[in-house]
Design an enzyme around this catalytic site. Structure first.
Site, PDB file in Angstrom:
ATOM      1  N   VAL A  60       0.831  -1.290   0.085  1.00 33.90           N
ATOM      2  CA  VAL A  60       0.058  -0.278   0.164  1.00 33.90           C
ATOM      3  C   VAL A  60       0.580   1.069   0.260  1.00 33.90           C
ATOM      4  O   VAL A  60       0.458   2.503  -0.069  1.00 33.90           O
ATOM      5  CB  VAL A  60      -0.912   0.022   1.153  1.00 33.90           C
ATOM      6  CG1 VAL A  60      -2.018  -0.916   0.954  1.00 33.90           C
ATOM      7  CG2 VAL A  60      -0.319   0.020   2.732  1.00 33.90           C
ATOM      8  N   ASN A  86      -6.774  -1.067   6.484  1.00 34.92           N
ATOM      9  CA  ASN A  86      -6.586  -1.762   7.378  1.00 34.92           C
ATOM     10  C   ASN A  86      -5.110  -2.249   7.690  1.00 34.92           C
ATOM     11  O   ASN A  86      -4.393  -2.274   8.756  1.00 34.92           O
ATOM     12  CB  ASN A  86      -7.144  -3.219   7.470  1.00 34.92           C
ATOM     13  CG  ASN A  86      -6.777  -3.890   8.272  1.00 34.92           C
ATOM     14  OD1 ASN A  86      -6.879  -4.021   9.533  1.00 34.92           O
ATOM     15  ND2 ASN A  86      -5.990  -4.982   7.905  1.00 34.92           N
ATOM     16  N   SER A 138      -6.016   3.709  15.860  1.00 40.09           N
ATOM     17  CA  SER A 138      -5.720   2.907  17.220  1.00 40.09           C
ATOM     18  C   SER A 138      -6.127   3.719  18.249  1.00 40.09           C
ATOM     19  O   SER A 138      -5.951   4.958  18.073  1.00 40.09           O
ATOM     20  CB  SER A 138      -4.199   2.485  17.287  1.00 40.09           C
ATOM     21  OG  SER A 138      -3.870   2.218  18.593  1.00 40.09           O
ATOM     22  N   TYR A 151       4.516   4.670  15.309  1.00 42.88           N
ATOM     23  CA  TYR A 151       2.983   4.172  15.141  1.00 42.88           C
ATOM     24  C   TYR A 151       2.005   5.031  15.533  1.00 42.88           C
ATOM     25  O   TYR A 151       0.927   5.340  15.009  1.00 42.88           O
ATOM     26  CB  TYR A 151       3.088   3.018  15.918  1.00 42.88           C
ATOM     27  CG  TYR A 151       1.767   2.098  15.753  1.00 42.88           C
ATOM     28  CD1 TYR A 151       1.651   1.579  14.713  1.00 42.88           C
ATOM     29  CD2 TYR A 151       1.022   2.125  16.839  1.00 42.88           C
ATOM     30  CE1 TYR A 151       0.354   0.600  14.600  1.00 42.88           C
ATOM     31  CE2 TYR A 151      -0.183   1.401  16.787  1.00 42.88           C
ATOM     32  CZ  TYR A 151      -0.413   0.516  15.658  1.00 42.88           C
ATOM     33  OH  TYR A 151      -1.669  -0.207  15.604  1.00 42.88           O
ATOM     34  N   ALA A 153       2.252   8.407  15.880  1.00 40.58           N
ATOM     35  CA  ALA A 153       2.139   9.540  14.917  1.00 40.58           C
ATOM     36  C   ALA A 153       1.490   9.141  13.712  1.00 40.58           C
ATOM     37  O   ALA A 153       0.572   9.950  13.133  1.00 40.58           O
ATOM     38  CB  ALA A 153       3.395  10.141  14.701  1.00 40.58           C
ATOM     39  N   SER A 154       1.430   7.989  13.280  1.00 44.08           N
ATOM     40  CA  SER A 154       0.690   7.531  12.136  1.00 44.08           C
ATOM     41  C   SER A 154      -0.735   7.198  12.432  1.00 44.08           C
ATOM     42  O   SER A 154      -1.287   7.715  11.428  1.00 44.08           O
ATOM     43  CB  SER A 154       1.593   6.247  11.428  1.00 44.08           C
ATOM     44  OG  SER A 154       1.125   5.108  12.319  1.00 44.08           O
ATOM     45  N   LYS A 155      -1.056   6.762  13.383  1.00 48.20           N
ATOM     46  CA  LYS A 155      -2.337   6.596  13.663  1.00 48.20           C
ATOM     47  C   LYS A 155      -3.248   7.982  14.064  1.00 48.20           C
ATOM     48  O   LYS A 155      -4.308   8.059  13.593  1.00 48.20           O
ATOM     49  CB  LYS A 155      -2.687   5.567  15.034  1.00 48.20           C
ATOM     50  CG  LYS A 155      -2.031   4.211  14.548  1.00 48.20           C
ATOM     51  CD  LYS A 155      -2.742   3.556  13.364  1.00 48.20           C
ATOM     52  CE  LYS A 155      -2.491   2.355  13.155  1.00 48.20           C
ATOM     53  NZ  LYS A 155      -3.238   1.620  11.931  1.00 48.20           N
ATOM     54  N   ILE A 184      -6.058  -6.113  20.765  1.00 48.97           N
ATOM     55  CA  ILE A 184      -6.740  -6.934  19.884  1.00 48.97           C
ATOM     56  C   ILE A 184      -5.790  -8.226  19.807  1.00 48.97           C
ATOM     57  O   ILE A 184      -4.688  -8.053  19.401  1.00 48.97           O
ATOM     58  CB  ILE A 184      -7.145  -6.234  18.693  1.00 48.97           C
ATOM     59  CG1 ILE A 184      -7.940  -5.108  18.683  1.00 48.97           C
ATOM     60  CG2 ILE A 184      -7.942  -7.417  17.944  1.00 48.97           C
ATOM     61  CD1 ILE A 184      -9.184  -5.050  19.713  1.00 48.97           C
TER      62      ILE A 184
HETATM   63  P1  NAI Z   1      -1.382  -8.249  11.418  1.00 51.37           P
HETATM   64  O1  NAI Z   1       0.081  -8.273  11.659  1.00 51.37           O
HETATM   65  O2  NAI Z   1      -2.179  -9.395  12.159  1.00 51.37           O
HETATM   66  O3  NAI Z   1      -2.029  -7.884  10.036  1.00 51.37           O
HETATM   67  C1  NAI Z   1      -1.672  -6.989   9.132  1.00 51.37           C
HETATM   68  C2  NAI Z   1      -1.596  -7.441   7.738  1.00 51.37           C
HETATM   69  O4  NAI Z   1      -1.207  -6.273   7.172  1.00 51.37           O
HETATM   70  C3  NAI Z   1      -0.797  -8.517   7.439  1.00 51.37           C
HETATM   71  O5  NAI Z   1      -1.299  -9.542   6.690  1.00 51.37           O
HETATM   72  C4  NAI Z   1       0.516  -7.946   6.671  1.00 51.37           C
HETATM   73  O6  NAI Z   1       0.895  -8.684   5.731  1.00 51.37           O
HETATM   74  C5  NAI Z   1      -0.478  -6.665   5.965  1.00 51.37           C
HETATM   75  N1  NAI Z   1       0.630  -5.711   5.381  1.00 51.37           N
HETATM   76  C6  NAI Z   1       1.775  -5.296   6.103  1.00 51.37           C
HETATM   77  N2  NAI Z   1       2.293  -4.217   5.516  1.00 51.37           N
HETATM   78  C7  NAI Z   1       1.515  -4.205   4.258  1.00 51.37           C
HETATM   79  C8  NAI Z   1       1.731  -3.155   3.154  1.00 51.37           C
HETATM   80  N3  NAI Z   1       2.701  -2.381   3.057  1.00 51.37           N
HETATM   81  N4  NAI Z   1       0.780  -3.631   2.022  1.00 51.37           N
HETATM   82  C9  NAI Z   1      -0.243  -4.248   2.319  1.00 51.37           C
HETATM   83  N5  NAI Z   1      -0.485  -5.184   3.315  1.00 51.37           N
HETATM   84  C10 NAI Z   1       0.591  -4.945   4.260  1.00 51.37           C
HETATM   85  O7  NAI Z   1      -1.823  -6.871  12.186  1.00 51.37           O
HETATM   86  P2  NAI Z   1      -3.636  -6.740  12.862  1.00 51.37           P
HETATM   87  O8  NAI Z   1      -3.489  -6.546  14.195  1.00 51.37           O
HETATM   88  O9  NAI Z   1      -4.456  -7.226  12.113  1.00 51.37           O
HETATM   89  O10 NAI Z   1      -3.536  -4.995  12.503  1.00 51.37           O
HETATM   90  C11 NAI Z   1      -4.313  -4.653  11.564  1.00 51.37           C
HETATM   91  C12 NAI Z   1      -4.682  -3.093  11.677  1.00 51.37           C
HETATM   92  O11 NAI Z   1      -5.072  -3.041  13.067  1.00 51.37           O
HETATM   93  C13 NAI Z   1      -3.488  -2.453  11.817  1.00 51.37           C
HETATM   94  O12 NAI Z   1      -3.436  -1.186  10.819  1.00 51.37           O
HETATM   95  C14 NAI Z   1      -3.100  -2.102  12.993  1.00 51.37           C
HETATM   96  O13 NAI Z   1      -2.166  -0.871  13.316  1.00 51.37           O
HETATM   97  C15 NAI Z   1      -4.376  -1.992  13.660  1.00 51.37           C
HETATM   98  N6  NAI Z   1      -4.479  -2.116  15.049  1.00 51.37           N
HETATM   99  C16 NAI Z   1      -4.205  -3.277  15.663  1.00 51.37           C
HETATM  100  C17 NAI Z   1      -4.276  -3.550  16.989  1.00 51.37           C
HETATM  101  C18 NAI Z   1      -4.006  -4.642  17.634  1.00 51.37           C
HETATM  102  O14 NAI Z   1      -4.062  -4.655  18.995  1.00 51.37           O
HETATM  103  N7  NAI Z   1      -3.909  -5.782  16.971  1.00 51.37           N
HETATM  104  C19 NAI Z   1      -4.788  -2.201  17.749  1.00 51.37           C
HETATM  105  C20 NAI Z   1      -4.870  -1.316  17.180  1.00 51.37           C
HETATM  106  C21 NAI Z   1      -4.970  -1.062  15.824  1.00 51.37           C
END
Ligand code: NAI
Length: 243
Positions: A60, A86, A138, A151, A153-155, A184
């Site tokens: 992305v 996401n 987040s 992180y 700052a990005s959010k 999560i």
């Molecule tokens: P995760 O690490 O389980 O999944 C993230 C997915 O994004 C992975 O499949 C990865 O390959 C993909 N990804 C990474 N870089 C990419 C790129 N440059 N282009 C396309 N895809 C890419 O993470 P999770 O926990 O599911 O996080 C999803 C979103 O939720 C993120 O934006 C994260 O910051 C946000 N979030 C997660 C929290 C948590 O506690 N797990 C809390 C708050 C926000």
């Protein structure tokens, strides 16, 4: 079946919150255009979603790849109804030890990635005079967090982007909202030490970590007809961690 005949794009949908969100949309009848930087996991996620889902390997943070993805989806499906930004990563360190490259990478994926995907998709939505954008921010983007300057700052930036997109495109029938998940259970948080996990859990009034499904349910709501009068909002999905 709130999303019958709707075309939904989800970034970073090979795992975690993105994957579970795509599954929830698929169960409600949507056609899914998912992307991820991990092609193997992305292809198998799309296969599991069924015949109305297809996968593109897209980073992305790369403008040309994102634009090509959006144009292909619009050409193949004839419209784009929902974009879920996401995809996100962490590269945690205390500020004094944080490398410039880790600052740049997190910004490029978490914030610029959402900008590029929004830019690529919004012109199709504007032509339809309808669309829903949901950004995955987040709670730390609201309250800050030690060891996550990049992180956070990005959010925080993503929340600002959400509000600006909401204002710029409201007249075209497009809404933009964000979810702000708390703690999560995904591979992103699985790597944290038990001490840090317990410190998060202690801050959650509802007394448990969130599941990707908790976040997916909020995303589907913001993308649905039931949220027609919401734009520029940040919905916290954190078990009350931030109020
Ligand atoms: P995760 O690490 O389980 O999944 C993230 C997915 O994004 C992975 O499949 C990865 O390959 C993909 N990804 C990474 N870089 C990419 C790129 N440059 N282009 C396309 N895809 C890419 O993470 P999770 O926990 O599911 O996080 C999803 C979103 O939720 C993120 O934006 C994260 O910051 C946000 N979030 C997660 C929290 C948590 O506690 N797990 C809390 C708050 C926000």
């Amino acid at each position: 079946m709130r999303f019958n005949d709707k075309v939904v794009m989800v970034t970073g949908a090979a795992a975690g919150i993105g994957r579970v969100t795509a599954e929830a949309f698929a169960r409600e009848g949507a056609t899914l255009a998912i992307c991820d930087v991990n092609p193997d996991a992305g292809h198998s996620a799309a296969e599991a979603l069924g015949p109305k889902a297809f996968f593109h390997a897209v980073d992305v943070s790369k403008e040309a790849a994102v634009a090509e993805w959006a144009d292909e989806v619009a050409k193949r499906c004839g419209r784009i109804d929902v974009l879920v930004n996401n995809a996100g990563i962490t590269r945690d360190a205390l500020l004094m030890r944080m490398k410039e490259s880790d600052w740049d990478l997190v910004m490029a994926i978490n914030l610029k990635g959402a900008f590029l995907c929004t830019k690529a998709v919004v012109r199709h939505m504007a032509q339809q005079r309808a669309g829903r954008i949901v950004n995955v921010a987040s709670v730390v983007g609201v309250v800050g967090n030690i060891g996550q300057a990049n992180y956070v700052a990005s959010k925080a930036g993503l929340i600002g982007l959400t509000k600006t997109v909401a204002r710029e495109f409201a007249a075209r029938g497009i809404t933009a909202n964000a979810v702000a998940p708390g703690f999560i259970e995904t591979q992103m948080t699985a790597v944290l030490s038990d001490k840090i996990k317990q410190a998060f859990l202690n801050q959650i009034p509802l007394g448990r970590a969130g599941t990707p499904r908790d976040v997916a349910d909020a995303i589907l709501f913001l993308a649905s007809d039931q949220a027609a009068y919401l734009t520029g909002q940040v919905l916290h999905v954190s078990g009350g961690m931030v109020m």
